[in-house]
Each structure stands twice: as structure tokens, then as C-alpha cells.
Write a protein that holds these residues in place. Structure first.
Motif, PDB file in Angstrom:
ATOM      1  N   LEU A   6     126.565  97.247  30.704  1.00 60.90           N
ATOM      2  CA  LEU A   6     126.183  96.071  29.931  1.00 60.90           C
ATOM      3  C   LEU A   6     126.689  96.233  28.505  1.00 60.90           C
ATOM      4  CD1 LEU A   6     122.376  96.085  30.890  1.00 60.90           C
ATOM      5  CD2 LEU A   6     124.199  94.854  32.102  1.00 60.90           C
ATOM      6  N   GLY A   7     126.916  95.121  27.801  1.00 57.97           N
ATOM      7  CA  GLY A   7     127.206  95.277  26.389  1.00 57.97           C
ATOM      8  C   GLY A   7     128.205  94.303  25.815  1.00 57.97           C
ATOM      9  N   ASP A   8     128.667  94.660  24.612  1.00 55.79           N
ATOM     10  CA  ASP A   8     129.546  93.809  23.824  1.00 55.79           C
ATOM     11  C   ASP A   8     130.987  94.306  23.880  1.00 55.79           C
ATOM     12  OD1 ASP A   8     129.621  96.033  22.093  1.00 55.79           O
ATOM     13  OD2 ASP A   8     128.096  95.205  20.754  1.00 55.79           O
ATOM     14  N   SER A   9     131.784  93.949  22.875  1.00 52.31           N
ATOM     15  CA  SER A   9     133.206  94.272  22.901  1.00 52.31           C
ATOM     16  C   SER A   9     133.492  95.761  22.818  1.00 52.31           C
ATOM     17  CB  SER A   9     133.925  93.560  21.748  1.00 52.31           C
ATOM     18  OG  SER A   9     133.320  93.856  20.509  1.00 52.31           O
ATOM     19  N   TYR A  10     132.561  96.549  22.255  1.00 50.65           N
ATOM     20  CA  TYR A  10     132.798  97.989  22.172  1.00 50.65           C
ATOM     21  C   TYR A  10     132.589  98.658  23.526  1.00 50.65           C
ATOM     22  CZ  TYR A  10     133.561  97.671  17.231  1.00 50.65           C
ATOM     23  OH  TYR A  10     134.118  97.368  16.006  1.00 50.65           O
ATOM     24  N   ASP A  49     122.538  87.454  24.994  1.00 48.27           N
ATOM     25  CA  ASP A  49     123.451  87.229  26.115  1.00 48.27           C
ATOM     26  C   ASP A  49     123.172  88.156  27.295  1.00 48.27           C
ATOM     27  OD1 ASP A  49     124.968  85.178  24.817  1.00 48.27           O
ATOM     28  OD2 ASP A  49     125.824  86.746  23.553  1.00 48.27           O
ATOM     29  N   LEU A  50     122.215  89.041  27.141  1.00 47.38           N
ATOM     30  CA  LEU A  50     121.788  89.843  28.288  1.00 47.38           C
ATOM     31  C   LEU A  50     120.866  89.043  29.200  1.00 47.38           C
ATOM     32  CD1 LEU A  50     121.086  93.256  26.513  1.00 47.38           C
ATOM     33  CD2 LEU A  50     123.182  92.494  27.626  1.00 47.38           C
ATOM     34  N   THR A  51     120.166  88.072  28.629  1.00 46.97           N
ATOM     35  CA  THR A  51     119.193  87.302  29.404  1.00 46.97           C
ATOM     36  C   THR A  51     119.599  85.861  29.637  1.00 46.97           C
ATOM     37  OG1 THR A  51     117.966  86.813  27.368  1.00 46.97           O
ATOM     38  CG2 THR A  51     117.272  88.737  28.637  1.00 46.97           C
ATOM     39  N   ALA A  52     120.697  85.407  29.018  1.00 51.00           N
ATOM     40  CA  ALA A  52     121.150  84.027  29.180  1.00 51.00           C
ATOM     41  C   ALA A  52     122.672  84.013  29.259  1.00 51.00           C
ATOM     42  CB  ALA A  52     120.672  83.167  28.006  1.00 51.00           C
ATOM     43  N   PRO A  53     123.250  82.987  29.894  1.00 53.43           N
ATOM     44  CA  PRO A  53     124.714  82.913  29.998  1.00 53.43           C
ATOM     45  C   PRO A  53     125.374  82.863  28.616  1.00 53.43           C
ATOM     46  CG  PRO A  53     123.683  81.367  31.510  1.00 53.43           C
ATOM     47  CD  PRO A  53     122.590  81.882  30.615  1.00 53.43           C
ATOM     48  N   GLN A  54     126.560  83.446  28.520  1.00 54.28           N
ATOM     49  CA  GLN A  54     127.332  83.484  27.276  1.00 54.28           C
ATOM     50  C   GLN A  54     128.591  82.655  27.442  1.00 54.28           C
ATOM     51  OE1 GLN A  54     128.620  87.420  26.172  1.00 54.28           O
ATOM     52  NE2 GLN A  54     129.944  86.688  24.523  1.00 54.28           N
ATOM     53  N   ALA A 106     124.280  85.665  32.566  1.00 55.00           N
ATOM     54  CA  ALA A 106     123.371  86.603  31.911  1.00 55.00           C
ATOM     55  C   ALA A 106     123.634  87.996  32.456  1.00 55.00           C
ATOM     56  CB  ALA A 106     121.926  86.191  32.167  1.00 55.00           C
ATOM     57  N   GLN A 107     123.863  88.944  31.576  1.00 55.05           N
ATOM     58  CA  GLN A 107     124.256  90.275  32.030  1.00 55.05           C
ATOM     59  C   GLN A 107     123.175  90.946  32.873  1.00 55.05           C
ATOM     60  OE1 GLN A 107     126.265  92.831  29.185  1.00 55.05           O
ATOM     61  NE2 GLN A 107     127.064  91.068  28.056  1.00 55.05           N
ATOM     62  N   PHE A 108     121.938  90.661  32.585  1.00 56.70           N
ATOM     63  CA  PHE A 108     120.857  91.259  33.370  1.00 56.70           C
ATOM     64  C   PHE A 108     120.870  90.796  34.827  1.00 56.70           C
ATOM     65  CE2 PHE A 108     117.626  92.333  29.765  1.00 56.70           C
ATOM     66  CZ  PHE A 108     118.359  93.469  29.478  1.00 56.70           C
ATOM     67  N   ASP A 109     121.591  89.708  35.127  1.00 56.22           N
ATOM     68  CA  ASP A 109     121.678  89.250  36.517  1.00 56.22           C
ATOM     69  C   ASP A 109     122.353  90.298  37.402  1.00 56.22           C
ATOM     70  OD1 ASP A 109     120.518  86.920  35.687  1.00 56.22           O
ATOM     71  OD2 ASP A 109     122.294  85.643  35.991  1.00 56.22           O
ATOM     72  N   ILE A 163     115.328  96.528  30.936  1.00 56.12           N
ATOM     73  CA  ILE A 163     116.152  97.327  31.847  1.00 56.12           C
ATOM     74  C   ILE A 163     115.263  98.265  32.667  1.00 56.12           C
ATOM     75  CG2 ILE A 163     117.927  99.123  31.994  1.00 56.12           C
ATOM     76  CD1 ILE A 163     119.215  97.885  29.490  1.00 56.12           C
ATOM     77  N   GLY A 164     114.292  98.870  32.006  1.00 58.09           N
ATOM     78  CA  GLY A 164     113.384  99.764  32.724  1.00 58.09           C
ATOM     79  C   GLY A 164     112.620  99.060  33.827  1.00 58.09           C
ATOM     80  N   THR A 165     112.254  97.801  33.587  1.00 63.81           N
ATOM     81  CA  THR A 165     111.537  97.016  34.593  1.00 63.81           C
ATOM     82  C   THR A 165     112.453  96.596  35.736  1.00 63.81           C
ATOM     83  OG1 THR A 165     109.979  96.176  32.943  1.00 63.81           O
ATOM     84  CG2 THR A 165     110.213  94.895  34.974  1.00 63.81           C
ATOM     85  N   ARG A 166     113.653  96.172  35.391  1.00 72.61           N
ATOM     86  CA  ARG A 166     114.595  95.677  36.399  1.00 72.61           C
ATOM     87  C   ARG A 166     115.251  96.793  37.202  1.00 72.61           C
ATOM     88  NH1 ARG A 166     116.722  90.284  35.034  1.00 72.61           N
ATOM     89  NH2 ARG A 166     115.515  89.434  33.290  1.00 72.61           N
ATOM     90  N   SER A 167     115.452  97.944  36.580  1.00 71.33           N
ATOM     91  CA  SER A 167     116.135  99.068  37.240  1.00 71.33           C
ATOM     92  C   SER A 167     115.290 100.327  37.067  1.00 71.33           C
ATOM     93  CB  SER A 167     117.525  99.278  36.627  1.00 71.33           C
ATOM     94  OG  SER A 167     118.310  98.113  36.735  1.00 71.33           O
TER      95      SER A 167
END
Length: 289
Positions: free
Chosen positions: A34-38, A86-91, A100-103, A169-173
Motif C-alpha cells: 500500500l502507499g504513495d509514489s515512494y 485514498d486507502l479507504t476511498a477511490p483515488q 480504495a487501497q484497503f480493498d 490494517i490490523g483489523t483487516r489483516s
């Protein structure tokens, strides 16, 4: 020319962690990045994945980590310009939308890496402002003077967002090992910088260096608070910042000299970040190419 390059930078930048993947583990089953441009590795060849507007590279550090661990199910949903939202909603990105990245988190993950927070404090905006303001006072610190305490306040505000990200993340994974990957050394770790090649005055270089270190320290603190692994990519990339000569620098400047987005890791930088993640996980680190 500086204005055009800065604009390119702005476009690009726009639960308790589990204990799986123990320190002596050399292989992971499902790995989600998960993450940004880096994390995404914009403009580092080869391009990979959809949507193309995320500028995701097949040689980014998650790809290095997946290969090093022998991951059997590797999913990279990192996207240039991503914020914690953007982890929880579309970007929305050029030519599409990144879900959403969490998907991507199904609960079957052995490893989750996350690189986030830089865009929440305004990395792209900061580079733009400093590149335009700093040259006006080469013996001063015009960018520092413009922002005052704003960026420290942004880092403090982002800390709550990072805490929420790690809880989710801890809850989902719940069975995954979670690694929070920090940001690499963008500027020299000491000294005045390299004005005018990188158009930040010595005073602004010292200030910007401190801001990045404060951001990384916050990420490390948030990771420690939930038992996640913090990966220091700053120390391993020190001496390879954007003021160095081509072949030595792993972070490209405002005018890149190898394929990568401005003020972002090139292929060598991504390899070094991947090696830092593998080392933090206790996995073998491949010999440098």
C-alpha cells in the motif's frame, strides 16, 4: 524550466499489527503493498499495473521485496499522489481511478507494507513553494520563513491519520506482519546542499532535512505504538541524495538524469529501499546488481 519541473513533481505527489512473517521467515505467501509514489516508483521502468495514472513500476521496492521473499501472491496497489484518505476511498488519477487501497486486503495477508503520510503534509506543494521562494533569498531561508510552524502542525495532525491507518490494517489483516516504510534521504544529511543545482538555499536545506526527519520519526512512533515494524530507508540512502552525481545519486533532482520522477527514487533507490525492508524483516538481502 524550474516551474515546469515543479509542476511535474506536484502531479506525481499529488487494530494491532499481527505477528506473521517472523524474523527468521524467508518466504511470504500473500503480500500486499500500500502507499504513495515512494512505494509506486513513478517513471522507473518498466511500468506495471492499472490504472496507468498511478505510475506504478515493476521495479519498485515492493517488487524487490516480493522477489526477495518469494511471495506467492503479490498485490501492489500503491499509487502516486496517494494520501491516507485514498486507502479507504477511490483515488482519481489520469486515465482512470485507483480503487480504495484497503480493498486489496482480504485477511489472508502474511505481509503488508505501507508508505504514506508525505502527501498528507503536502510534499508536492512544499517542493513547489521552496523551489520558487528559496532562490529569491539564497543567503536566507525564504521557504522556512513562509511556512513557519505549519509543517510541524501538519505532521502532528497526520499522526492521528497514521494511527487510524494502522488500526484498520490490523483489523483487516489480523495475521499479517505490518511494515511502515519511511522516506529516503532526499537531501544531503549534512552541509548546505547544492544550490543552484537543487534550488534550495542552505538555510532551507537544513530546515527541509529536519522536516523529513520529523515526519519519519512520527511514522516510527506510530508503528511502535501498534507493534508494527518501522523500516528506516533514510539511513541506507544517506550519501545518495539528489545532490550527488549521476550513478551515485539514488534520488533524482528536479531535473532527473535517469528514469524516475523528480525528487523520487530511481531504480537504484528503489532497490536500496527494498533491501532495507528485507533486512528489517530478517530476510536475506540480494546482492546489489
Amino acid at each position: 524550466m524550474v516551474v515546469a519541473v515543479v509542476a511535474a513533481v506536484v502531479v506525481v505527489l499529488g487494530g494491532t499489527a499481527g505477528t506473521a512473517l517472523a524474523d527468521d521467515t524467508e518466504q511470504a505467501g500473500r503480500y500486499v503493498a500500500l502507499g504513495d509514489s515512494y512505494s509506486a516508483g513513478p517513471l522507473v521502468p518498466p511500468p506495471s499495473g492499472q490504472p496507468v495514472g498511478c505510475l506504478r513500476s515493476g521495479s519498485n521496492f515492493p517488487s524487490v521485496v516480493a522477489a526477495g521473499l518469494g511471495a506467492t501472491d503479490f498485490v501492489d496497489v500503491s499509487c502516486s499522489g496517494a494520501t491516507t484518505a485514498d486507502l479507504t476511498a477511490p483515488q482519481k488519477v489520469a486515465l482512470g481511478e485507483n480503487p480504495a487501497q484497503f480493498d486489496a486486503l482480504t485477511g489472508a495477508e502474511d505481509l503488508v507494507t505501507v508508505t504514506i503520510g508525505g502527501n498528507d503534509i503536502g510534499f508536492g506543494e512544499i517542493i513547489q513553494e521552496c523551489a520558487l521562494r528559496s532562490p529569491q533569498q539564497p543567503l536566507g531561508a525564504a521557504c522556512r520563513d513562509f511556512y513557519g510552524d505549519q509543517l510541524n502542525e501538519r505532521i502532528a495532525g497526520t499522526a492521528e491519520k497514521i494511527a487510524a491507518v494502522l488500526d484498520s490494517i490490523g483489523t483487516r489483516s489480523p495475521g499479517a506482519r505490518v511494515a511502515v516504510v519511511g522516506y529516503p534521504a532526499l537531501l544531503p544529511d549534512e552541509g548546505p546542499g547544492c544550490f543552484p543545482v537543487v534550488p534550495f538555499s542552505p538555510g532551507d536545506v537544513a530546515w527541509l532535512r529536519g522536516i523529513e526527519k520529523d515526519l519519519n520519526a512520527m511514522l516510527a512512533d506510530r508503528a511502535a505504538a501498534v507493534g508494527a515494524t518501522y523500516v528506516d530507508t533514510y539511513t541506507p540512502t544517506t550519501g545518495h541524495d539528489m545532490c550527488q552525481l549521476p550513478g551515485v545519486k539514488w534520488i533524482e533532482g528536479l531535473l532527473p538524469t535517469s528514469p524516475a520522477a523528480p525528487v523520487h527514487p530511481n531504480a537504484q533507490g528503489m532497490e536500496a529501499m527494498g533491501a532495507a525492508v528485507l533486512a528489517a524483516l530478517g530476510a536475506p538481502v540480494p546482492a546489489a546488481a
